[in-house]
Enzyme design. Structure first.
Site, PDB file in Angstrom:
ATOM      1  N   GLY A  56      27.146   5.136 -19.241  1.00  0.00           N
ATOM      2  CA  GLY A  56      27.129   4.240 -18.101  1.00  0.00           C
ATOM      3  C   GLY A  56      28.135   3.126 -18.318  1.00  0.00           C
ATOM      4  N   GLN A  80      32.134  -4.925 -17.063  1.00  0.00           N
ATOM      5  CA  GLN A  80      32.559  -4.523 -18.416  1.00  0.00           C
ATOM      6  C   GLN A  80      34.052  -4.214 -18.478  1.00  0.00           C
ATOM      7  OE1 GLN A  80      29.153  -1.535 -18.919  1.00  0.00           O
ATOM      8  NE2 GLN A  80      29.508  -2.254 -21.007  1.00  0.00           N
ATOM      9  N   CYS A 115      25.492  -0.497 -26.211  1.00  0.00           N
ATOM     10  CA  CYS A 115      26.331  -0.901 -25.078  1.00  0.00           C
ATOM     11  C   CYS A 115      27.780  -0.899 -25.528  1.00  0.00           C
ATOM     12  CB  CYS A 115      25.906  -2.301 -24.635  1.00  0.00           C
ATOM     13  SG  CYS A 115      26.897  -2.952 -23.278  1.00  0.00           S
ATOM     14  N   LEU A 116      28.655  -0.397 -24.663  1.00  0.00           N
ATOM     15  CA  LEU A 116      30.084  -0.357 -25.005  1.00  0.00           C
ATOM     16  C   LEU A 116      30.654  -1.760 -25.203  1.00  0.00           C
ATOM     17  CD1 LEU A 116      31.188   2.451 -22.520  1.00  0.00           C
ATOM     18  CD2 LEU A 116      30.851   2.661 -24.992  1.00  0.00           C
ATOM     19  N   HIS A 121      19.771  -0.770 -17.549  1.00  0.00           N
ATOM     20  CA  HIS A 121      20.777  -1.407 -18.403  1.00  0.00           C
ATOM     21  C   HIS A 121      22.013  -1.804 -17.597  1.00  0.00           C
ATOM     22  CE1 HIS A 121      23.154  -1.588 -22.321  1.00  0.00           C
ATOM     23  NE2 HIS A 121      24.103  -1.557 -21.413  1.00  0.00           N
ATOM     24  N   GLU A 122      22.514  -0.859 -16.798  1.00  0.00           N
ATOM     25  CA  GLU A 122      23.754  -1.124 -16.064  1.00  0.00           C
ATOM     26  C   GLU A 122      23.542  -2.151 -14.954  1.00  0.00           C
ATOM     27  OE1 GLU A 122      26.335  -0.214 -17.478  1.00  0.00           O
ATOM     28  OE2 GLU A 122      25.505   1.363 -18.752  1.00  0.00           O
ATOM     29  N   HIS A 125      23.795  -5.673 -16.133  1.00  0.00           N
ATOM     30  CA  HIS A 125      25.174  -6.163 -16.292  1.00  0.00           C
ATOM     31  C   HIS A 125      25.667  -6.890 -15.035  1.00  0.00           C
ATOM     32  CE1 HIS A 125      26.704  -4.794 -20.152  1.00  0.00           C
ATOM     33  NE2 HIS A 125      26.285  -3.552 -19.965  1.00  0.00           N
TER      34      HIS A 125
HETATM   35 ZN    ZN Z   1      26.096  -2.084 -21.379  1.00  0.00          ZN
END
Ligand code: ZN
Length: 166
Positions: free
Chosen positions: A46, A51, A89-90, A131-132, A135
């Site tokens: 995701g 991000q 998380c990236l 999660h997304e 953000h």
């Molecule tokens: Zn993330």
């Protein structure tokens, strides 16, 4: 398509509230394509627009690398149950922490054609949606984690690791 640079924790943009997408433009279509490419390239499941430095309420998700989902202006309208497991998380490379999320959610959003749809997610997909979407409001999983961030072996890092069945 092009890879976009992923913003990492400490970058102010990850803490900002994103704005609704009002219309689909060529620019936004390119952004969506780039976000998928960037997510696949980094083995994520995701990715949210902030991000990659864009403050739009736009998320891409693909938990099995066969079901690419575009979520525009997403809102969770149903939550059910609970799952507890490691999440990564990236934007926090090399880290994981235990996070409790609903085991099932229903999300109302627009798709790439700006049509209203509902996406039902269980397990990993429910976790990814929660999660997304966080953000988009400047929330990182470490803010809602049950425990501290831990280091992981970078080679084994995944955006999400589902411990449900263990
Ligand atoms: Zn993330």
């Amino acid at each position: 398509m092009a890879l976009r640079q992923i913003r990492v924790d400490g970058d102010d943009i990850l803490r900002k509230k994103c704005k609704e997408v009002k219309e689909m433009t060529e620019r936004t279509r390119i952004l969506i394509d780039d976000m998928f490419e960037t997510m696949y390239e980094t083995n994520g499941v995701g990715l949210a627009a902030p991000q990659v430095g864009i403050l739009k309420r736009l998320v891409v998700i693909d938990v099995d690398y066969e079901t690419p989902l575009v979520l525009i202006n997403p809102v969770i309208i149903e939550r059910e149950g609970e799952q507890t497991g490691d999440e990564g998380c990236l934007s926090l490379p090399g880290k994981v922490a235990v996070v409790t999320r609903p085991s099932r959610v229903v999300c109302r959003c627009l798709n790439e054609e700006m049509e209203e749809i509902e996406i039902e997610g269980e397990g990993l997909l429910a976790r990814a949606i929660c999660h997304e979407l966080d953000h988009l409001d400047g929330i990182l999983y470490k803010d809602v984690a049950d425990g501290p961030l831990r280091d992981v072996d970078y080679d084994e890092e995944d955006e999400f690791e589902d411990l449900e069945d263990e």
